[in-house]
Motif scaffolding. Sequence first.
Motif, PDB file in Angstrom:
ATOM      1  N   TYR A   6       0.802  -1.221   0.000  1.00  0.00           N
ATOM      2  CA  TYR A   6       0.000   0.000   0.000  1.00  0.00           C
ATOM      3  C   TYR A   6       0.835   1.272   0.000  1.00  0.00           C
ATOM      4  CZ  TYR A   6      -3.879  -3.039   1.349  1.00  0.00           C
ATOM      5  OH  TYR A   6      -4.830  -4.016   1.375  1.00  0.00           O
ATOM      6  N   ILE A   7       2.096   1.178   0.364  1.00  0.00           N
ATOM      7  CA  ILE A   7       2.896   2.383   0.562  1.00  0.00           C
ATOM      8  C   ILE A   7       3.055   3.190  -0.724  1.00  0.00           C
ATOM      9  CG2 ILE A   7       5.210   1.404   0.244  1.00  0.00           C
ATOM     10  CD1 ILE A   7       4.030   3.924   2.907  1.00  0.00           C
ATOM     11  N   VAL A   8       3.049   2.527  -1.859  1.00  0.00           N
ATOM     12  CA  VAL A   8       3.161   3.235  -3.135  1.00  0.00           C
ATOM     13  C   VAL A   8       1.977   4.188  -3.321  1.00  0.00           C
ATOM     14  CG1 VAL A   8       3.208   2.940  -5.645  1.00  0.00           C
ATOM     15  CG2 VAL A   8       4.519   1.401  -4.179  1.00  0.00           C
ATOM     16  N   LEU A   9       0.803   3.764  -2.894  1.00  0.00           N
ATOM     17  CA  LEU A   9      -0.382   4.623  -2.994  1.00  0.00           C
ATOM     18  C   LEU A   9      -0.230   5.871  -2.130  1.00  0.00           C
ATOM     19  CD1 LEU A   9      -3.167   1.881  -2.775  1.00  0.00           C
ATOM     20  CD2 LEU A   9      -2.434   3.126  -4.818  1.00  0.00           C
ATOM     21  N   LEU A  10       0.258   5.694  -0.915  1.00  0.00           N
ATOM     22  CA  LEU A  10       0.446   6.829  -0.017  1.00  0.00           C
ATOM     23  C   LEU A  10       1.543   7.762  -0.528  1.00  0.00           C
ATOM     24  CD1 LEU A  10      -0.548   8.115   2.586  1.00  0.00           C
ATOM     25  CD2 LEU A  10       1.121   6.726   3.826  1.00  0.00           C
ATOM     26  N   GLN A  11       2.616   7.189  -1.028  1.00  0.00           N
ATOM     27  CA  GLN A  11       3.685   8.004  -1.618  1.00  0.00           C
ATOM     28  C   GLN A  11       3.155   8.802  -2.804  1.00  0.00           C
ATOM     29  OE1 GLN A  11       6.495   4.684  -2.121  1.00  0.00           O
ATOM     30  NE2 GLN A  11       8.018   5.981  -1.112  1.00  0.00           N
ATOM     31  N   GLY A  12       2.307   8.183  -3.608  1.00  0.00           N
ATOM     32  CA  GLY A  12       1.718   8.869  -4.749  1.00  0.00           C
ATOM     33  C   GLY A  12       0.885  10.066  -4.320  1.00  0.00           C
ATOM     34  N   ALA A  13       0.115   9.897  -3.253  1.00  0.00           N
ATOM     35  CA  ALA A  13      -0.689  11.013  -2.739  1.00  0.00           C
ATOM     36  C   ALA A  13       0.208  12.143  -2.250  1.00  0.00           C
ATOM     37  CB  ALA A  13      -1.601  10.526  -1.613  1.00  0.00           C
ATOM     38  N   LEU A  14       1.290  11.803  -1.570  1.00  0.00           N
ATOM     39  CA  LEU A  14       2.238  12.824  -1.097  1.00  0.00           C
ATOM     40  C   LEU A  14       2.906  13.530  -2.277  1.00  0.00           C
ATOM     41  CD1 LEU A  14       3.786  10.777   1.816  1.00  0.00           C
ATOM     42  CD2 LEU A  14       2.474  12.891   2.074  1.00  0.00           C
ATOM     43  N   ALA A  15       3.261  12.772  -3.297  1.00  0.00           N
ATOM     44  CA  ALA A  15       3.906  13.353  -4.475  1.00  0.00           C
ATOM     45  C   ALA A  15       2.933  14.249  -5.243  1.00  0.00           C
ATOM     46  CB  ALA A  15       4.430  12.245  -5.389  1.00  0.00           C
TER      47      ALA A  15
ATOM     48  N   GLU B  70       0.565  16.004  -4.159  1.00  0.00           N
ATOM     49  CA  GLU B  70       0.358  17.261  -3.432  1.00  0.00           C
ATOM     50  C   GLU B  70       1.646  18.081  -3.332  1.00  0.00           C
ATOM     51  OE1 GLU B  70      -2.578  18.510  -2.350  1.00  0.00           O
ATOM     52  OE2 GLU B  70      -3.528  16.808  -3.326  1.00  0.00           O
ATOM     53  N   GLY B  71       2.759  17.533  -3.843  1.00  0.00           N
ATOM     54  CA  GLY B  71       4.027  18.260  -3.836  1.00  0.00           C
ATOM     55  C   GLY B  71       4.831  18.135  -2.559  1.00  0.00           C
ATOM     56  N   TRP B  72       4.358  17.326  -1.613  1.00  0.00           N
ATOM     57  CA  TRP B  72       5.049  17.217  -0.325  1.00  0.00           C
ATOM     58  C   TRP B  72       6.416  16.565  -0.426  1.00  0.00           C
ATOM     59  CZ3 TRP B  72       3.789  20.457   3.084  1.00  0.00           C
ATOM     60  CH2 TRP B  72       2.465  20.851   3.252  1.00  0.00           C
ATOM     61  N   LEU B  73       6.563  15.625  -1.329  1.00  0.00           N
ATOM     62  CA  LEU B  73       7.862  14.941  -1.440  1.00  0.00           C
ATOM     63  C   LEU B  73       8.935  15.875  -1.992  1.00  0.00           C
ATOM     64  CD1 LEU B  73       6.845  11.358  -2.615  1.00  0.00           C
ATOM     65  CD2 LEU B  73       7.294  12.198  -0.300  1.00  0.00           C
ATOM     66  N   ASP B  74       8.510  16.951  -2.667  1.00  0.00           N
ATOM     67  CA  ASP B  74       9.460  17.957  -3.145  1.00  0.00           C
ATOM     68  C   ASP B  74       9.821  18.950  -2.047  1.00  0.00           C
ATOM     69  OD1 ASP B  74       9.454  16.887  -5.732  1.00  0.00           O
ATOM     70  OD2 ASP B  74       7.722  18.103  -6.315  1.00  0.00           O
ATOM     71  N   LEU B  75       8.918  19.122  -1.093  1.00  0.00           N
ATOM     72  CA  LEU B  75       9.108  20.127  -0.045  1.00  0.00           C
ATOM     73  C   LEU B  75       9.715  19.578   1.249  1.00  0.00           C
ATOM     74  CD1 LEU B  75       5.706  21.985  -0.427  1.00  0.00           C
ATOM     75  CD2 LEU B  75       7.954  22.773  -1.205  1.00  0.00           C
TER      76      LEU B  75
ATOM     77  N   ASN C 142      -8.995   4.198  -1.911  1.00  0.00           N
ATOM     78  CA  ASN C 142      -9.899   5.324  -2.116  1.00  0.00           C
ATOM     79  C   ASN C 142      -9.091   6.619  -2.086  1.00  0.00           C
ATOM     80  OD1 ASN C 142     -11.481   7.608  -0.687  1.00  0.00           O
ATOM     81  ND2 ASN C 142     -13.098   6.282  -1.514  1.00  0.00           N
ATOM     82  N   ARG C 143      -9.137   7.378  -3.180  1.00  0.00           N
ATOM     83  CA  ARG C 143      -8.318   8.587  -3.308  1.00  0.00           C
ATOM     84  C   ARG C 143      -8.527   9.566  -2.166  1.00  0.00           C
ATOM     85  NH1 ARG C 143      -9.212  13.531  -4.937  1.00  0.00           N
ATOM     86  NH2 ARG C 143     -11.254  13.037  -5.794  1.00  0.00           N
ATOM     87  N   GLU C 144      -9.765   9.829  -1.795  1.00  0.00           N
ATOM     88  CA  GLU C 144     -10.051  10.800  -0.742  1.00  0.00           C
ATOM     89  C   GLU C 144      -9.456  10.357   0.601  1.00  0.00           C
ATOM     90  OE1 GLU C 144     -13.899  12.666   1.530  1.00  0.00           O
ATOM     91  OE2 GLU C 144     -14.101  12.156  -0.587  1.00  0.00           O
ATOM     92  N   TYR C 145      -9.643   9.105   0.942  1.00  0.00           N
ATOM     93  CA  TYR C 145      -9.096   8.583   2.196  1.00  0.00           C
ATOM     94  C   TYR C 145      -7.567   8.651   2.180  1.00  0.00           C
ATOM     95  CZ  TYR C 145      -8.384   5.530   6.205  1.00  0.00           C
ATOM     96  OH  TYR C 145      -8.000   5.014   7.429  1.00  0.00           O
ATOM     97  N   ARG C 146      -6.984   8.263   1.062  1.00  0.00           N
ATOM     98  CA  ARG C 146      -5.526   8.282   0.903  1.00  0.00           C
ATOM     99  C   ARG C 146      -4.986   9.700   1.075  1.00  0.00           C
ATOM    100  NH1 ARG C 146      -5.644   5.561  -3.502  1.00  0.00           N
ATOM    101  NH2 ARG C 146      -5.630   7.291  -4.956  1.00  0.00           N
ATOM    102  N   GLU C 147      -5.663  10.675   0.491  1.00  0.00           N
ATOM    103  CA  GLU C 147      -5.239  12.068   0.623  1.00  0.00           C
ATOM    104  C   GLU C 147      -5.366  12.549   2.065  1.00  0.00           C
ATOM    105  OE1 GLU C 147      -7.600  14.086  -2.305  1.00  0.00           O
ATOM    106  OE2 GLU C 147      -6.247  13.495  -3.943  1.00  0.00           O
TER     107      GLU C 147
END
Length: 130
Positions: free
Chosen positions: A12-21, A23-28, A100-105
């Motif tokens: 599941y971690i790839v999904l969470l990383q995708g949500a962070l990416a 939103e730009g968090w992985l860049d910040l 679920n995209r909303e939950y993941r976000e």
Amino acid sequence: MIILVDHHLEGYIVLLQGALANEGWLDLLPIHFVLLEEAGLAINSSDRVVWQFAQQRQMILLTANRKMKGKDSLEQTIREENTSISLPVVTIGRVDRLSNREYREQCAARLVEIILYPETCIGVGRVFIP
């Protein structure tokens, strides 16, 4: 911040990383996810060993584990070893909903909040997200 990912979340971690990416968090933020095997831990390591490993290395443990079975269960370990300076165990309340995209976000946003303001969670033992 290094996030130690419990083996139950590996798929599941790839999904969470995708949500962070997205939103730009992985860049910040310097967020780095590490799987147990990458950290040198066996996937069958006891919860106590994993928790101690994370604490000694100032890592946040990310899990979906809520069980209290046995003396080395995660919940028992937190109850016995957590201190006022321990980093929290971040527990995804409904791992099955990460698809679920909303939950993941929501999970990603809460994780970022914990990383940005760790002082709000230090010593609490466990934080459920979202």
